[in-house]
Design a protein around this motif. Structure first.
Motif, PDB file in Angstrom:
ATOM      1  N   LYS A 235     -45.296  31.099  -4.445  1.00 27.91           N
ATOM      2  CA  LYS A 235     -44.300  31.310  -3.395  1.00 27.91           C
ATOM      3  C   LYS A 235     -44.786  32.379  -2.428  1.00 27.91           C
ATOM      4  N   GLY A 236     -44.490  32.159  -1.146  1.00 26.94           N
ATOM      5  CA  GLY A 236     -44.833  33.143  -0.137  1.00 26.94           C
ATOM      6  C   GLY A 236     -43.723  34.161   0.057  1.00 26.94           C
ATOM      7  N   PRO A 237     -43.976  35.184   0.884  1.00 29.80           N
ATOM      8  CA  PRO A 237     -42.971  36.238   1.105  1.00 29.80           C
ATOM      9  C   PRO A 237     -41.642  35.720   1.643  1.00 29.80           C
ATOM     10  N   ALA A 238     -41.689  34.796   2.606  1.00 31.30           N
ATOM     11  CA  ALA A 238     -40.446  34.284   3.184  1.00 31.30           C
ATOM     12  C   ALA A 238     -39.634  33.523   2.137  1.00 31.30           C
ATOM     13  N   HIS A 239     -40.327  32.752   1.311  1.00 31.84           N
ATOM     14  CA  HIS A 239     -39.665  31.980   0.256  1.00 31.84           C
ATOM     15  C   HIS A 239     -38.927  32.911  -0.711  1.00 31.84           C
ATOM     16  N   ILE A 240     -39.613  33.912  -1.192  1.00 28.41           N
ATOM     17  CA  ILE A 240     -39.022  34.853  -2.150  1.00 28.41           C
ATOM     18  C   ILE A 240     -37.864  35.611  -1.514  1.00 28.41           C
ATOM     19  N   GLU A 241     -38.052  36.026  -0.282  1.00 28.13           N
ATOM     20  CA  GLU A 241     -37.018  36.820   0.387  1.00 28.13           C
ATOM     21  C   GLU A 241     -35.751  36.002   0.614  1.00 28.13           C
ATOM     22  N   MET A 242     -35.909  34.729   0.992  1.00 32.58           N
ATOM     23  CA  MET A 242     -34.730  33.885   1.185  1.00 32.58           C
ATOM     24  C   MET A 242     -33.959  33.716  -0.114  1.00 32.58           C
ATOM     25  N   GLU A 243     -34.657  33.546  -1.223  1.00 33.06           N
ATOM     26  CA  GLU A 243     -33.983  33.451  -2.515  1.00 33.06           C
ATOM     27  C   GLU A 243     -33.153  34.698  -2.793  1.00 33.06           C
ATOM     28  N   MET A 244     -33.767  35.859  -2.599  1.00 36.32           N
ATOM     29  CA  MET A 244     -33.086  37.117  -2.881  1.00 36.32           C
ATOM     30  C   MET A 244     -31.855  37.299  -1.993  1.00 36.32           C
ATOM     31  N   LEU A 245     -32.004  37.018  -0.707  1.00 34.96           N
ATOM     32  CA  LEU A 245     -30.902  37.219   0.235  1.00 34.96           C
ATOM     33  C   LEU A 245     -29.743  36.274  -0.069  1.00 34.96           C
ATOM     34  N   LEU A 246     -30.046  35.029  -0.386  1.00 35.23           N
ATOM     35  CA  LEU A 246     -28.990  34.065  -0.670  1.00 35.23           C
ATOM     36  C   LEU A 246     -28.281  34.382  -1.982  1.00 35.23           C
ATOM     37  N   GLU A 247     -29.027  34.805  -2.980  1.00 37.57           N
ATOM     38  CA  GLU A 247     -28.408  35.216  -4.247  1.00 37.57           C
ATOM     39  C   GLU A 247     -27.468  36.397  -4.026  1.00 37.57           C
ATOM     40  N   ALA A 248     -27.931  37.384  -3.269  1.00 32.34           N
ATOM     41  CA  ALA A 248     -27.136  38.592  -3.047  1.00 32.34           C
ATOM     42  C   ALA A 248     -25.909  38.316  -2.194  1.00 32.34           C
ATOM     43  N   ALA A 249     -26.041  37.421  -1.204  1.00 25.60           N
ATOM     44  CA  ALA A 249     -24.949  37.189  -0.256  1.00 25.60           C
ATOM     45  C   ALA A 249     -23.878  36.250  -0.777  1.00 25.60           C
ATOM     46  N   PHE A 250     -24.269  35.225  -1.542  1.00 28.12           N
ATOM     47  CA  PHE A 250     -23.314  34.167  -1.884  1.00 28.12           C
ATOM     48  C   PHE A 250     -23.055  33.992  -3.377  1.00 28.12           C
ATOM     49  N   ALA A 251     -23.772  34.698  -4.245  1.00 32.16           N
ATOM     50  CA  ALA A 251     -23.609  34.509  -5.693  1.00 32.16           C
ATOM     51  C   ALA A 251     -23.506  33.024  -6.030  1.00 32.16           C
ATOM     52  N   PRO A 252     -24.489  32.230  -5.633  1.00 32.40           N
ATOM     53  CA  PRO A 252     -24.357  30.768  -5.763  1.00 32.40           C
ATOM     54  C   PRO A 252     -24.327  30.292  -7.197  1.00 32.40           C
ATOM     55  N   SER A 253     -23.543  29.236  -7.429  1.00 33.61           N
ATOM     56  CA  SER A 253     -23.556  28.588  -8.732  1.00 33.61           C
ATOM     57  C   SER A 253     -24.752  27.654  -8.846  1.00 33.61           C
ATOM     58  N   ARG A 254     -25.261  27.217  -7.703  1.00 33.95           N
ATOM     59  CA  ARG A 254     -26.484  26.418  -7.659  1.00 33.95           C
ATOM     60  C   ARG A 254     -27.268  26.790  -6.415  1.00 33.95           C
ATOM     61  N   LEU A 255     -28.563  26.930  -6.570  1.00 34.47           N
ATOM     62  CA  LEU A 255     -29.411  27.291  -5.432  1.00 34.47           C
ATOM     63  C   LEU A 255     -30.791  26.678  -5.598  1.00 34.47           C
ATOM     64  N   ALA A 256     -31.253  25.987  -4.567  1.00 37.36           N
ATOM     65  CA  ALA A 256     -32.625  25.483  -4.538  1.00 37.36           C
ATOM     66  C   ALA A 256     -33.209  25.787  -3.164  1.00 37.36           C
ATOM     67  N   VAL A 257     -34.279  26.560  -3.120  1.00 36.19           N
ATOM     68  CA  VAL A 257     -35.021  26.821  -1.884  1.00 36.19           C
ATOM     69  C   VAL A 257     -36.313  26.013  -1.994  1.00 36.19           C
ATOM     70  N   ILE A 258     -36.465  25.020  -1.158  1.00 38.54           N
ATOM     71  CA  ILE A 258     -37.546  24.037  -1.294  1.00 38.54           C
ATOM     72  C   ILE A 258     -38.498  24.145  -0.114  1.00 38.54           C
ATOM     73  N   ASN A 259     -39.750  24.374  -0.380  1.00 31.85           N
ATOM     74  CA  ASN A 259     -40.778  24.492   0.657  1.00 31.85           C
ATOM     75  C   ASN A 259     -41.277  23.101   1.037  1.00 31.85           C
ATOM     76  N   ASP A 260     -40.937  22.668   2.243  1.00 30.66           N
ATOM     77  CA  ASP A 260     -41.341  21.346   2.739  1.00 30.66           C
ATOM     78  C   ASP A 260     -42.545  21.416   3.668  1.00 30.66           C
ATOM     79  N   SER A 261     -43.182  22.581   3.763  1.00 31.83           N
ATOM     80  CA  SER A 261     -44.211  22.797   4.778  1.00 31.83           C
ATOM     81  C   SER A 261     -45.363  21.820   4.669  1.00 31.83           C
TER      82      SER A 261
END
Length: 280
Positions: free
Chosen positions: A3-29
């Motif tokens: 995972k790159g920096p942007a990928h990891i950072e998006m995971e952290m920010l979304l976890e902290a902001a929304f406390a998601p019950s489900r989360l998938a960050v998918i790199n389509d690049s």
């Protein structure tokens, strides 16, 4: 693939902001290699699939705005294209996994937090539909890392901030609860006169509207003098009728307890209303 920096950072920010019950960050690049917007970083295109209780009753457009706001300057600057699929619990089934990030077999990301609540039980949530609320320092320090432009320094900031959150949790300076636990706590307090507690950033009006009544089956029914009764409600304590009644109450009888005027409560069974009070 790492995972790159942007990928990891998006995971952290979304976890902290929304406390998601489900989360998938998918790199389509890789699917867009050589296309417009491909900057060669390997982090140009992503799909975010997220389920959170904070999206309940919120329009699709507002949900996308909430996600973009949580991600700060990442969309449009560090990531060229971002597809967002946001839902509330019960709307859709699991996408690619439970609370995890998916990229070429990567292991699921460790849960950052369900919801960050101060020691009493609560703190405002990170985001509501239209405005950002304050949060405990353990949370705001994580959010502050977004302002760091250097990728390496930004990740170092996140490492330090998440470590501080873990330490604060272990020391019980911060308590983490999921929203299901908070809902159960709210129900257990139904019938008591308590100050408003800002669960997940809710206003006093929102809290009052959420639990206007409870229902279930009577348990541990006891006859008291003068035609009164005492009974228990699952997850909501012990109650007594405050007036004599000719209505026969027994275990297993279905009921509703509704809020009434002037802070009182009304037991409704078989279309008959009886005033009641919570005793413990």
């Amino acid at each position: 693939m790492k995972k790159g920096p942007a990928h990891i950072e998006m995971e952290m920010l979304l976890e902290a902001a929304f406390a998601p019950s489900r989360l998938a960050v998918i790199n389509d690049s890789a699917q867009h290699h050589g296309h417009s917007g491909d900057d060669g970083s390997g982090e140009s295109h992503f799909t975010i699939e997220i389920e959170s209780a904070l999206f309940a009753g919120v329009s699709r457009l507002t949900r996308q705005r909430m996600v973009n706001k949580a991600l700060g300057d990442i969309p449009g600057t560090r990531v060229h294209a971002l597809a967002i699929k946001a839902s509330a619990p019960g709307e859709v089934k699991l996408y690619h996994g439970t609370r995890q990030s998916v990229q070429n077999g990567d292991e699921p990301m460790t849960k950052l937090t369900y919801a960050i609540l101060l020691a009493a039980i609560c703190a405002p949530s990170a985001y509501t539909a239209e405005k950002e609320a304050a949060g405990p320092k353990a949370y705001t320090d994580i959010v502050a890392c977004r302002s760091i432009t250097d990728g390496v320094a930004r990740l170092q900031c996140f490492d330090a901030a998440t470590q501080a959150l873990e330490t604060a949790t272990q020391n019980k300076q911060v308590v983490m609860l999921d929203q299901g636990e908070v809902q159960k706590t709210k129900k257990s307090l139904f019938g008591f006169a308590l100050p408003n507690i800002p669960f997940f950033g809710e206003s006093a009006e929102e809290q009052a509207n959420e639990f206007k009544e409870i229902e279930g089956e009577l348990a541990n029914v006891q006859a008291l003098p003068y035609g009164k009764y005492q009974f228990t409600v699952e997850d909501a304590g012990t109650w007594q009728t405050t007036q004599g009644t000719s209505t026969f109450l027994k275990n297993g009888k279905k009921f509703k307890i509704k809020r009434a005027a002037l802070g009182s409560f009304m037991l409704v069974t078989n279309s008959t209303g009886i005033r009641v009070k919570r005793v413990n």
